[in-house]
Design an enzyme around this catalytic site. Structure first.
Site, PDB file in Angstrom:
ATOM      1  N   LYS A  35       0.807  -1.228   0.000  1.00 53.08           N
ATOM      2  CA  LYS A  35       0.000   0.000   0.000  1.00 53.08           C
ATOM      3  C   LYS A  35       0.839   1.276   0.000  1.00 53.08           C
ATOM      4  O   LYS A  35       0.324   2.343  -0.295  1.00 53.08           O
ATOM      5  CB  LYS A  35      -0.978  -0.005   1.181  1.00 53.08           C
ATOM      6  CG  LYS A  35      -2.135  -0.988   1.002  1.00 53.08           C
ATOM      7  CD  LYS A  35      -3.253  -0.707   1.983  1.00 53.08           C
ATOM      8  CE  LYS A  35      -4.440  -1.635   1.717  1.00 53.08           C
ATOM      9  NZ  LYS A  35      -5.545  -1.398   2.620  1.00 53.08           N
ATOM     10  N   LYS A  76      -4.386  -9.528  -5.399  1.00 51.50           N
ATOM     11  CA  LYS A  76      -5.650  -9.880  -4.765  1.00 51.50           C
ATOM     12  C   LYS A  76      -6.720  -8.845  -5.128  1.00 51.50           C
ATOM     13  O   LYS A  76      -6.401  -7.684  -5.382  1.00 51.50           O
ATOM     14  CB  LYS A  76      -5.487  -9.980  -3.241  1.00 51.50           C
ATOM     15  CG  LYS A  76      -5.630  -8.682  -2.501  1.00 51.50           C
ATOM     16  CD  LYS A  76      -5.814  -8.921  -1.012  1.00 51.50           C
ATOM     17  CE  LYS A  76      -6.142  -7.609  -0.318  1.00 51.50           C
ATOM     18  NZ  LYS A  76      -7.536  -7.210  -0.394  1.00 51.50           N
ATOM     19  N   LYS A  94     -11.063  -3.753  -2.560  1.00 55.50           N
ATOM     20  CA  LYS A  94     -12.095  -2.741  -2.730  1.00 55.50           C
ATOM     21  C   LYS A  94     -11.513  -1.355  -2.949  1.00 55.50           C
ATOM     22  O   LYS A  94     -12.163  -0.483  -3.484  1.00 55.50           O
ATOM     23  CB  LYS A  94     -13.064  -2.763  -1.557  1.00 55.50           C
ATOM     24  CG  LYS A  94     -12.502  -2.247  -0.246  1.00 55.50           C
ATOM     25  CD  LYS A  94     -13.634  -2.101   0.753  1.00 55.50           C
ATOM     26  CE  LYS A  94     -13.516  -3.084   1.893  1.00 55.50           C
ATOM     27  NZ  LYS A  94     -12.358  -2.840   2.765  1.00 55.50           N
TER      28      LYS A  94
HETATM   29  P1  ATP Z   1      -8.583  -2.443   1.152  1.00 57.22           P
HETATM   30  O1  ATP Z   1      -8.090  -2.483  -0.255  1.00 57.22           O
HETATM   31  O2  ATP Z   1      -9.174  -1.144   1.572  1.00 57.22           O
HETATM   32  O3  ATP Z   1      -7.579  -2.976   2.148  1.00 57.22           O
HETATM   33  P2  ATP Z   1      -9.880  -5.000   1.145  1.00 57.22           P
HETATM   34  O4  ATP Z   1     -10.682  -5.435  -0.027  1.00 57.22           O
HETATM   35  O5  ATP Z   1      -8.536  -5.591   1.347  1.00 57.22           O
HETATM   36  O6  ATP Z   1      -9.832  -3.421   1.140  1.00 57.22           O
HETATM   37  P3  ATP Z   1     -10.413  -5.188   3.995  1.00 57.22           P
HETATM   38  O7  ATP Z   1     -11.448  -4.356   4.665  1.00 57.22           O
HETATM   39  O8  ATP Z   1      -8.983  -4.777   4.157  1.00 57.22           O
HETATM   40  O9  ATP Z   1     -10.781  -5.266   2.440  1.00 57.22           O
HETATM   41  O10 ATP Z   1     -10.579  -6.693   4.460  1.00 57.22           O
HETATM   42  C1  ATP Z   1     -11.812  -7.220   4.942  1.00 57.22           C
HETATM   43  C2  ATP Z   1     -11.726  -8.738   4.955  1.00 57.22           C
HETATM   44  O11 ATP Z   1     -11.766  -9.234   3.624  1.00 57.22           O
HETATM   45  C3  ATP Z   1     -10.428  -9.260   5.570  1.00 57.22           C
HETATM   46  O12 ATP Z   1     -10.722 -10.433   6.317  1.00 57.22           O
HETATM   47  C4  ATP Z   1      -9.596  -9.609   4.363  1.00 57.22           C
HETATM   48  O13 ATP Z   1      -8.642 -10.620   4.643  1.00 57.22           O
HETATM   49  C5  ATP Z   1     -10.668 -10.116   3.407  1.00 57.22           C
HETATM   50  N1  ATP Z   1     -10.256  -9.967   2.025  1.00 57.22           N
HETATM   51  C6  ATP Z   1      -9.887  -8.821   1.425  1.00 57.22           C
HETATM   52  N2  ATP Z   1      -9.586  -9.033   0.139  1.00 57.22           N
HETATM   53  C7  ATP Z   1      -9.763 -10.362  -0.080  1.00 57.22           C
HETATM   54  C8  ATP Z   1      -9.597 -11.211  -1.221  1.00 57.22           C
HETATM   55  N3  ATP Z   1      -9.190 -10.717  -2.377  1.00 57.22           N
HETATM   56  N4  ATP Z   1      -9.874 -12.528  -1.076  1.00 57.22           N
HETATM   57  C9  ATP Z   1     -10.284 -13.038   0.097  1.00 57.22           C
HETATM   58  N5  ATP Z   1     -10.450 -12.295   1.211  1.00 57.22           N
HETATM   59  C10 ATP Z   1     -10.191 -10.974   1.126  1.00 57.22           C
HETATM   60 MG    MG Z   2      -7.318  -4.929   2.949  1.00 56.32          MG
END
Ligand code: ATP
Ligand code: MG
Length: 327
Positions: A111, A192, A195
Site C-alpha cells: 500500500k 488480490k 475494494k
Molecule cells: P482495502 O483495499 O481497503 O484494504 P480489502 O478489499 O482488502 O480493502 P479489507 O477491509 O482490508 O478489504 O478486508 C476485509 C476482509 O476481507 C479481511 O478479512 C480480508 O482478509 C478479506 N479480504 C480482502 N480481500 C480479499 C480477497 N481478495 N480474497 C479473500 N479475502 C479478502
Molecule cells: Mg485490505
C-alpha cells in the site's frame, strides 16, 4: 465457547473477495460462538479519505453486514471509533511492537509502494488491528489469507505482553479458508481483489448491477489455452474464476470443470455471471431496505455499548498490569 472477532474497513465498494474470503463465513459462525463484528473505520484513515466518503461507506458497510445475514440479536455489530479503547490499546500495542516487525508487513509494502504520501498509521496499522482483536479476548479470527501476517503479529504481541506483564491476553487463532481465502483481481490474477483498487474493473462489488457484473466478467482476463480447468500455478486467472463460481454456486470445482469440457471460455463466463448475479441478488434486495432503515443507528448504538462493556474490562486489566496508574 468460541469468542469470534473480525472487522472490515469502510474503504470502498465491498467486493466479492471480501464476501467469499471473510464475510460469508461470519454468518455461519454466529451459531458457533459469540461473534463480534466491527466496521473498522479507524483503519480506513491509514489511506487519506474524504469525511463525507468515510461517513457514507461506514453506513453502507453496516447495512451490508445486516444484508448478508448478520443478526444483531446473535452478534455484536459496532463502529470501531465508537469504542475509544481501540485507540488506547492501539497505542500500547505500538509500544509493544518493533518498527522492524511493522516494516516487514507485506500490506504496508504494497500500500505504500509508489505513493507520494504515506501516513504513519499505514505502518502502525497492525498494532491497531492487534488491539481490535485482543480487546475482546478473541479465540478465533476469520479473515482472508492476506491478513495472515497481521494475525501472526497479533499473536506475537499478545505473547510478548503476557510474558512481560503477566497473563493478560488470549492468544487468537486465525481462521483462514484454504479455498476462497484469496480471491484475485479480474484484470490481474497475481494481485488480490481489493475494494480500494482505483480500477473498478478489477473487482466485482457486492452492489454492482447485473449488467455491470456481466460486463466485468466478460472482460476478465483468462489465458490462451481455452480449456476450463483448475490449475492455480499455470492457469491462475481461470482457476480464480472457477473458485468464484464454486463459492457462489456451492458446486464443487470438479463438477463445474466436467460441465465445461469441450466448451470455451465464452460459455463459462456467461454462466459464471449468472451464478454471481443469483448469489448477489438477495443481498442487494435486503440492502435496499437496510440502508434506509431507521433501525440501523439503533443497532450500531446498542452494538457499541455491548462492545464497550467487554473492551473496558480488558483495558482495566491492561492498565493495572502495565503500571498505568488509575484511581
Ligand atoms: P482495502 O483495499 O481497503 O484494504 P480489502 O478489499 O482488502 O480493502 P479489507 O477491509 O482490508 O478489504 O478486508 C476485509 C476482509 O476481507 C479481511 O478479512 C480480508 O482478509 C478479506 N479480504 C480482502 N480481500 C480479499 C480477497 N481478495 N480474497 C479473500 N479475502 C479478502
Ligand atoms: Mg485490505
Amino acid at each position: 465457547m468460541k469468542q469470534i472477532f473480525s472487522g472490515v474497513q469502510p474503504s470502498g465498494n465491498f467486493t466479492l473477495g471480501n464476501y467469499i474470503g471473510a464475510m460469508k463465513r461470519f454468518v455461519d459462525l454466529q451459531d458457533e460462538g459469540n461473534c463480534i463484528y466491527s466496521i473498522v473505520n479507524l483503519h480506513s484513515l491509514t489511506v487519506p479519505k474524504e469525511a463525507s466518503e468515510l461517513r457514507e461507506y461506514t453506513l453502507q458497510l453496516a447495512a451490508m453486514y445486516l444484508s448478508i445475514g448478520i443478526d444483531p440479536k446473535k452478534s455484536i455489530l459496532f463502529i470501531q471509533s465508537q469504542v475509544p479503547e481501540h485507540t488506547e490499546l492501539g497505542w500500547l500495542m505500538q509500544c509493544t511492537g518493533y518498527i522492524g516487525e511493522l516494516e516487514r508487513m507485506t500490506q504496508y509494502k504494497d500500500k505504500s509502494e509508489g505513493k507520494e504520501v504515506v501516513t504513519g498509521g499505514l505502518l502502525t496499522y497492525p498494532a491497531l488491528m492487534a488491539a481490535d482483536i485482543l480487546l475482546y479476548n478473541a479465540t478465533h479470527v476469520p479473515v482472508g489469507e492476506d491478513q495472515k501476517q497481521h494475525l501472526e503479529f497479533t499473536r506475537d504481541m499478545a505473547a510478548r505482553f503476557n510474558k512481560k506483564y503477566g497473563e493478560t491476553f488470549v492468544i487468537p487463532e486465525p481462521m483462514i479458508q484454504e479455498f476462497g481465502g484469496r480471491i484475485m483481481s479480474l484484470d490481474d490474477p497475481t494481485k488480490k481483489m481489493s475494494k480500494s483498487s482505483p480500477n473498478a474493473g478489477s473487482y466485482i462489488a457486492l452492489l454492482d448491477e447485473p449488467g455491470v457484473i456481466v460486463k466485468k466478467i466478460k472482460r476478465a482476463v483468462t489465458d490462451s489455452e481455452g480449456t476450463v480447468r483448475y490449475d492455480k500455478e499455470n492457469k491462475p486467472a481461470v482457476s480464480n474464476l472457477l473458485t468464484i463460481y464454486s463459492a457462489c454456486s456451492g458446486e464443487s470445482i470438479d463438477a463445474i470443470v466436467a460441465r465445461y469440457e469441450g466448451k470455451g471460455y465464452g460459455d463459462f463466463k456467461k454462466d459464471l455471471a449468472e451464478v454471481v448475479v443469483d448469489a448477489l441478488t438477495p443481498i442487494q434486495e435486503a440492502y435496499k431496505n437496510w440502508i434506509n432503515s431507521p433501525e440501523l443507528t439503533t443497532i450500531l448504538k446498542d452494538g457499541a455499548e455491548r462492545a464497550h462493556a467487554i473492551a473496558s474490562a480488558t483495558m482495566d486489566k491492561v492498565r493495572k498490569n502495565m503500571g498505568l496508574v488509575t484511581f
